[in-house]
Design a protein around this motif. Structure first.
Motif, PDB file in Angstrom:
ATOM      1  N   LEU A   1       0.809  -1.222   0.000  1.00 30.31           N
ATOM      2  CA  LEU A   1       0.000   0.000   0.000  1.00 30.31           C
ATOM      3  C   LEU A   1       0.840   1.269   0.000  1.00 30.31           C
ATOM      4  O   LEU A   1       0.276   2.371   0.045  1.00 30.31           O
ATOM      5  N   GLN A   2       2.169   1.121  -0.047  1.00 33.19           N
ATOM      6  CA  GLN A   2       3.052   2.295  -0.051  1.00 33.19           C
ATOM      7  C   GLN A   2       3.110   2.913  -1.444  1.00 33.19           C
ATOM      8  O   GLN A   2       3.595   2.288  -2.391  1.00 33.19           O
ATOM      9  N   LYS A   3       2.630   4.141  -1.588  1.00 32.03           N
ATOM     10  CA  LYS A   3       2.505   4.767  -2.910  1.00 32.03           C
ATOM     11  C   LYS A   3       3.831   4.900  -3.638  1.00 32.03           C
ATOM     12  O   LYS A   3       3.867   4.920  -4.868  1.00 32.03           O
ATOM     13  N   ASP A   4       4.919   5.016  -2.894  1.00 30.64           N
ATOM     14  CA  ASP A   4       6.232   5.140  -3.538  1.00 30.64           C
ATOM     15  C   ASP A   4       6.963   3.801  -3.591  1.00 30.64           C
ATOM     16  O   ASP A   4       8.146   3.751  -3.921  1.00 30.64           O
ATOM     17  N   GLY A   5       6.266   2.722  -3.300  1.00 31.89           N
ATOM     18  CA  GLY A   5       6.897   1.411  -3.255  1.00 31.89           C
ATOM     19  C   GLY A   5       6.909   0.714  -4.610  1.00 31.89           C
ATOM     20  O   GLY A   5       6.180   1.079  -5.538  1.00 31.89           O
ATOM     21  N   ALA A   6       7.741  -0.317  -4.712  1.00 29.80           N
ATOM     22  CA  ALA A   6       7.938  -1.020  -5.980  1.00 29.80           C
ATOM     23  C   ALA A   6       6.752  -1.890  -6.376  1.00 29.80           C
ATOM     24  O   ALA A   6       6.656  -2.302  -7.540  1.00 29.80           O
ATOM     25  N   ILE A   7       5.849  -2.163  -5.436  1.00 30.13           N
ATOM     26  CA  ILE A   7       4.735  -3.071  -5.749  1.00 30.13           C
ATOM     27  C   ILE A   7       3.363  -2.409  -5.596  1.00 30.13           C
ATOM     28  O   ILE A   7       2.336  -3.081  -5.644  1.00 30.13           O
ATOM     29  N   PHE A   8       3.347  -1.080  -5.449  1.00 31.07           N
ATOM     30  CA  PHE A   8       2.071  -0.381  -5.260  1.00 31.07           C
ATOM     31  C   PHE A   8       1.162  -0.517  -6.480  1.00 31.07           C
ATOM     32  O   PHE A   8      -0.065  -0.468  -6.354  1.00 31.07           O
TER      33      PHE A   8
END
Length: 287
Positions: A262-269
């Motif tokens: 759920l992290q908007k800046d993450g690699a799997i968002f």
């Protein structure tokens, strides 16, 4: 109403006691079939007895258990009731892989508000209630109630991984789940019972797609633990949190997300984004 933290630990003690009742049967391969053709063992029955007796001592809330279901007419207007799976993962129990759990949740107004998932073979517990956070306790059986309070460890989160990990069921894997893993190039972590929710809560995994029928008692405790760790459990079609105390106690198909997903800046968002917008794998005809 009793202080929720005190109530949570009393429920944890009951789950640990149920685990003790299960262990003498571990390795016994005898079972019967219920009406829905799912297996039931003497361990299921022994754990159910311990939980029903224990919950009746600590509250006057009615109890709906997989092994003693409370009919809808008696629970539809309740403010609170216990929802119990005394041995979640009976097939895992019979397979002796250790990946089964005792699940106890408190339901209020169609939501899970308190949950305990205890894995007797691992001797690990995951606990949560609304607004308190999610916690893990290890080596539970030898601890007193005060020891359990003192052993409380808030579930840590690991954001160091870049590749996503999806949980898949040991005994209920289906082609759609396998295609989901392949489409997004995910690693696969096979787990039984509600331990899949706990793996998402601890960031050991990120996704859990379930399209094979589950019941409310399979997911209620795991859902509140995952939500209190920062994750989400959403119905596959409506994209809304799973609701409880339905006339039909079967769950809708759902997708669970750990906090990393759920992290908007993450690699799997992008996978959560695709899910919410019916894109990618989640479109009617994924590319």
């Amino acid at each position: 109403m009793k202080n929720k933290k005190d109530l949570l630990f009393e429920v944890l003690m009951i789950a640990i006691d149920a685990g003790r009742a299960i262990l003498p049967y571990y390795g016994n391969e005898d079972y019967e079939y219920k009406e829905d053709l799912s297996p039931i063992t003497q361990a299921d029955k022994a754990a159910n007895k311990v939980i029903l007796e224990g919950l009746k001592k600590i509250s006057n809330y009615p109890i709906c258990s997989e092994e003693s279901e409370l009919e809808y007419e008696k629970r539809k207007n309740l403010d609170f009731f216990w929802l119990v799976d005394p041995l979640d993962g009976t097939k895992d129990f019979l397979a002796q892989n250790g990946q089964f759990s005792v699940n106890i949740a408190l339901i209020s107004h169609n939501s899970s508000t308190l949950g305990v998932v205890y894995a007797p073979i691992l001797d690990e517990a995951y606990i949560a209630y609304q607004g308190f956070g999610a916690y893990k306790i290890t080596q539970c059986r030898d601890k007193t109630l005060q020891d359990l309070h003192n052993s409380l460890i808030k579930i840590p989160q690991d954001f160091s991984r870049t590749r996503g990990i999806a949980c898949d069921s040991v005994h209920h894997s289906v082609e759609k789940m396998q295609n989901f893993i392949k489409y997004y190039d995910l690693e696969c972590k096979k787990l039984g019972s509600a331990l899949k929710f706990c793996a998402l809560a601890t960031s050991e995994a990120d996704f859990y797609l379930r399209v094979v029928g589950t019941k409310e008692w399979d997911s209620a405790a795991g859902q509140i633990i995952l939500e209190e760790s920062g994750g989400l459990v959403l119905s596959y079609e409506e994209k809304t949190p799973l609701s409880y105390n339905k006339e039909n106690i079967k769950n809708k198909d759902f997708m669970a997300f750990g906090i990393r997903a759920l992290q908007k800046d993450g690699a799997i968002f992008h996978i959560y984004r695709d899910f919410k917008n019916n894109l990618g794998f989640f479109s009617k005809k994924p590319n």
